[in-house]
Design a protein around this motif. Sequence first.
Motif, PDB file in Angstrom:
ATOM      1  N   TYR A 360      20.180  25.314 -35.975  1.00 35.31           N
ATOM      2  CA  TYR A 360      18.807  25.722 -36.275  1.00 35.31           C
ATOM      3  C   TYR A 360      18.014  26.098 -35.025  1.00 35.31           C
ATOM      4  CZ  TYR A 360      18.267  25.301 -41.285  1.00 35.31           C
ATOM      5  OH  TYR A 360      18.317  25.539 -42.631  1.00 35.31           O
ATOM      6  N   HIS A 361      18.286  25.448 -33.911  1.00 39.29           N
ATOM      7  CA  HIS A 361      17.551  25.754 -32.686  1.00 39.29           C
ATOM      8  C   HIS A 361      17.848  27.165 -32.193  1.00 39.29           C
ATOM      9  CE1 HIS A 361      21.543  24.518 -31.308  1.00 39.29           C
ATOM     10  NE2 HIS A 361      21.303  25.174 -30.186  1.00 39.29           N
ATOM     11  N   GLU A 362      18.932  27.760 -32.688  1.00 39.29           N
ATOM     12  CA  GLU A 362      19.302  29.102 -32.258  1.00 39.29           C
ATOM     13  C   GLU A 362      18.517  30.187 -32.978  1.00 39.29           C
ATOM     14  OE1 GLU A 362      23.466  29.602 -32.730  1.00 39.29           O
ATOM     15  OE2 GLU A 362      24.018  27.850 -31.511  1.00 39.29           O
ATOM     16  N   PHE A 363      17.986  29.902 -34.168  1.00 40.05           N
ATOM     17  CA  PHE A 363      17.326  30.964 -34.941  1.00 40.05           C
ATOM     18  C   PHE A 363      15.988  30.536 -35.545  1.00 40.05           C
ATOM     19  CE2 PHE A 363      20.148  28.754 -37.906  1.00 40.05           C
ATOM     20  CZ  PHE A 363      19.313  28.515 -38.993  1.00 40.05           C
ATOM     21  N   SER A 364      15.483  29.369 -35.193  1.00 37.44           N
ATOM     22  CA  SER A 364      14.210  28.941 -35.756  1.00 37.44           C
ATOM     23  C   SER A 364      13.468  28.039 -34.776  1.00 37.44           C
ATOM     24  CB  SER A 364      14.430  28.186 -37.077  1.00 37.44           C
ATOM     25  OG  SER A 364      15.045  26.931 -36.856  1.00 37.44           O
ATOM     26  N   VAL A 365      12.202  27.785 -35.098  1.00 38.28           N
ATOM     27  CA  VAL A 365      11.349  26.893 -34.302  1.00 38.28           C
ATOM     28  C   VAL A 365      10.890  25.761 -35.207  1.00 38.28           C
ATOM     29  CG1 VAL A 365       9.200  26.697 -32.994  1.00 38.28           C
ATOM     30  CG2 VAL A 365      10.566  28.794 -32.841  1.00 38.28           C
ATOM     31  N   PHE A 366      10.870  24.556 -34.670  1.00 36.38           N
ATOM     32  CA  PHE A 366      10.379  23.411 -35.436  1.00 36.38           C
ATOM     33  C   PHE A 366       9.158  22.828 -34.760  1.00 36.38           C
ATOM     34  CE2 PHE A 366      10.230  18.836 -36.394  1.00 36.38           C
ATOM     35  CZ  PHE A 366      10.105  18.898 -37.765  1.00 36.38           C
ATOM     36  N   ILE A 367       8.056  22.703 -35.513  1.00 37.71           N
ATOM     37  CA  ILE A 367       6.818  22.086 -35.039  1.00 37.71           C
ATOM     38  C   ILE A 367       6.414  21.017 -36.057  1.00 37.71           C
ATOM     39  CG2 ILE A 367       4.407  22.466 -34.391  1.00 37.71           C
ATOM     40  CD1 ILE A 367       5.078  25.404 -33.928  1.00 37.71           C
ATOM     41  N   PRO A 368       6.407  19.743 -35.706  1.00 38.33           N
ATOM     42  CA  PRO A 368       6.038  18.701 -36.679  1.00 38.33           C
ATOM     43  C   PRO A 368       4.639  18.937 -37.234  1.00 38.33           C
ATOM     44  CG  PRO A 368       6.998  17.735 -34.700  1.00 38.33           C
ATOM     45  CD  PRO A 368       6.749  19.181 -34.390  1.00 38.33           C
ATOM     46  N   LYS A 369       4.520  18.929 -38.547  1.00 39.42           N
ATOM     47  CA  LYS A 369       3.230  19.238 -39.164  1.00 39.42           C
ATOM     48  C   LYS A 369       2.154  18.228 -38.770  1.00 39.42           C
ATOM     49  CE  LYS A 369       4.471  16.933 -43.538  1.00 39.42           C
ATOM     50  NZ  LYS A 369       4.718  17.131 -44.981  1.00 39.42           N
ATOM     51  N   GLU A 370       2.541  16.973 -38.511  1.00 41.51           N
ATOM     52  CA  GLU A 370       1.554  15.963 -38.121  1.00 41.51           C
ATOM     53  C   GLU A 370       0.877  16.329 -36.802  1.00 41.51           C
ATOM     54  OE1 GLU A 370       4.580  14.389 -40.845  1.00 41.51           O
ATOM     55  OE2 GLU A 370       4.710  15.370 -38.879  1.00 41.51           O
ATOM     56  N   GLU A 371       1.638  16.956 -35.904  1.00 38.57           N
ATOM     57  CA  GLU A 371       1.072  17.359 -34.613  1.00 38.57           C
ATOM     58  C   GLU A 371      -0.003  18.427 -34.792  1.00 38.57           C
ATOM     59  OE1 GLU A 371       1.924  16.148 -31.498  1.00 38.57           O
ATOM     60  OE2 GLU A 371       3.074  14.620 -32.590  1.00 38.57           O
ATOM     61  N   VAL A 372       0.180  19.281 -35.780  1.00 38.11           N
ATOM     62  CA  VAL A 372      -0.777  20.371 -36.036  1.00 38.11           C
ATOM     63  C   VAL A 372      -1.978  19.856 -36.806  1.00 38.11           C
ATOM     64  CG1 VAL A 372      -1.089  22.616 -37.148  1.00 38.11           C
ATOM     65  CG2 VAL A 372       1.087  22.076 -36.015  1.00 38.11           C
ATOM     66  N   VAL A 373      -1.731  19.100 -37.873  1.00 34.82           N
ATOM     67  CA  VAL A 373      -2.801  18.693 -38.793  1.00 34.82           C
ATOM     68  C   VAL A 373      -3.692  17.612 -38.183  1.00 34.82           C
ATOM     69  CG1 VAL A 373      -3.308  17.690 -41.061  1.00 34.82           C
ATOM     70  CG2 VAL A 373      -1.422  19.312 -40.807  1.00 34.82           C
ATOM     71  N   PHE A 374      -3.077  16.633 -37.514  1.00 33.05           N
ATOM     72  CA  PHE A 374      -3.851  15.462 -37.080  1.00 33.05           C
ATOM     73  C   PHE A 374      -4.064  15.384 -35.567  1.00 33.05           C
ATOM     74  CE2 PHE A 374      -1.669  14.094 -41.044  1.00 33.05           C
ATOM     75  CZ  PHE A 374      -2.795  13.944 -41.831  1.00 33.05           C
ATOM     76  N   LYS A 375      -3.306  16.145 -34.788  1.00 36.56           N
ATOM     77  CA  LYS A 375      -3.449  16.058 -33.337  1.00 36.56           C
ATOM     78  C   LYS A 375      -3.926  17.352 -32.697  1.00 36.56           C
ATOM     79  CE  LYS A 375      -0.011  12.374 -32.906  1.00 36.56           C
ATOM     80  NZ  LYS A 375       1.216  11.889 -32.209  1.00 36.56           N
ATOM     81  N   GLY A 376      -4.188  18.345 -33.524  1.00 35.77           N
ATOM     82  CA  GLY A 376      -4.802  19.568 -33.022  1.00 35.77           C
ATOM     83  C   GLY A 376      -3.886  20.498 -32.244  1.00 35.77           C
ATOM     84  N   LEU A 377      -2.581  20.326 -32.360  1.00 33.52           N
ATOM     85  CA  LEU A 377      -1.667  21.218 -31.658  1.00 33.52           C
ATOM     86  C   LEU A 377      -1.817  22.635 -32.188  1.00 33.52           C
ATOM     87  CD1 LEU A 377       0.747  21.567 -29.682  1.00 33.52           C
ATOM     88  CD2 LEU A 377       2.257  21.133 -31.656  1.00 33.52           C
ATOM     89  N   GLN A 378      -1.966  23.608 -31.288  1.00 32.17           N
ATOM     90  CA  GLN A 378      -2.112  24.998 -31.678  1.00 32.17           C
ATOM     91  C   GLN A 378      -0.741  25.663 -31.778  1.00 32.17           C
ATOM     92  OE1 GLN A 378      -5.387  26.857 -32.174  1.00 32.17           O
ATOM     93  NE2 GLN A 378      -5.587  24.675 -32.669  1.00 32.17           N
ATOM     94  N   ILE A 379      -0.452  26.208 -32.932  1.00 34.75           N
ATOM     95  CA  ILE A 379       0.835  26.867 -33.151  1.00 34.75           C
ATOM     96  C   ILE A 379       0.999  28.052 -32.208  1.00 34.75           C
ATOM     97  CG2 ILE A 379       2.276  28.037 -34.865  1.00 34.75           C
ATOM     98  CD1 ILE A 379       0.673  26.486 -37.021  1.00 34.75           C
ATOM     99  N   VAL A 380      -0.067  28.777 -31.998  1.00 34.95           N
ATOM    100  CA  VAL A 380      -0.024  29.934 -31.094  1.00 34.95           C
ATOM    101  C   VAL A 380       0.430  29.522 -29.703  1.00 34.95           C
ATOM    102  CG1 VAL A 380      -1.473  31.585 -29.853  1.00 34.95           C
ATOM    103  CG2 VAL A 380      -1.684  31.373 -32.325  1.00 34.95           C
TER     104      VAL A 380
END
Length: 444
Positions: A360-380
Amino acid sequence: MPPPLTRSTTTIILLLLSTTSATIINQYPYQEQDCTNKWIFIRQLPPRFNVDLLTNCSSYPLFNNFCPYLPNHGLGHKTHNKTHSWFRTDPLMLEVIFHHRMLEYPCLTTNPNLATAIYVPYYGGLDSLKYLYGPEVNNSFRHGQDLYHYLSKKDSPDIWDKYMGHDHFLVLSRSAWDFNQPEGNDPPGFGTSFLELPEFYNVTALTSEARAYPWQERAIPYPTSFHPPSLHFLHSWINRVKRSKRSTLMMFAAGGGISANPNIRRSIRLECENVTQLSDEGSGYSNLCEFVDCSNGVCEHDPLKFMRPMLQASFCLQPPGETPTRRSTFDSIIAGCIPVFFEDLTARKQYGWHLPEDQYHEFSVFIPKEEVVFKGLQIVDVLQSIPTNQVRRMRERVIEMLPRVIYRRHGSSLGLKETQDAFDIAVEGTLQRIKSRLDEVASQ
């Protein structure tokens, strides 16, 4: 709107699906096919378990009228008259598509004793509609009982008794979560008890989305709208994908995300609305995020609405919805758009035959949703931090995966048949799974 399904179209579908497997083999010959450990026997079911369900395609007003999506053996109407590969395909038609492809399978046998696996052409997803939206809504615990009685008691019970169902497999065109209601639930919740019936515990069920724990379930790709009939049309599309200019960093095609409660879809929509107003100097993209509003199902049967934006984007965001998986994951792969996942159950823990988990690391990106929703991580910020060369390699890998997740058009030319598609990989995985299981049972 697609044209309505005519009576003559329905008749043709029923005639073709009721054609014997021997006739189909004569129509689609394979040369020098090695069928060792690949023989499959198709159980002959009464029409009430499959083709009769198609004639009731408008009987579930709370669900929808799926009659317009039956033409072309379940692929639906063409998106436009001149296309050879693009159709208005509904995911619920996976059972019909798979059944017709099984009739073209080169290693069919009329002798069940020679078969490695037994295919049950039961349209369980369509049959579930009467329990989910129709007159049997309070009898969902009965779903599958008639089928079991027929397989094990009425029609050649020795076929079932030989391995007690361990060699049988079927396809369900809905999420496995729709079939996991405990039999004793009172009042019943949404769903049926099909996969909770002990009688079917040994049967391999190929579903659009599997649960993490039951042995018998295995997820296979949702059908997309792309069904090429030949290598020429497949390669032509792949070349277009390779040439496409990626002017957008990321795109999101979906409905929802308007709830006031924190959730990943809401976070994505808010970021997408805000980030497009920011300066983009030096990034190489003219647009950082594009949102395609697919609310109320407006995109489901119109791939033009989302395919063009996907072709122009480097990354396609794939957050979970009501259930973890999304058909959009496979749409993005077809467009050469690198999928971005936010939980493992969206794909990594689902489609191991088609999208190997360790790659999966070869063709996709994984970002834990908790980091985005509750910790303000910017996907961009995460996506812009990926080096350009790595993005290029990931896109190349996505394009390599493309043939593995499509269901080619029935009656495809021989050249395309030599390239494994989603159906071929699903059958191969099922055969290996059943053989391994039978070996295990024999050793006990």
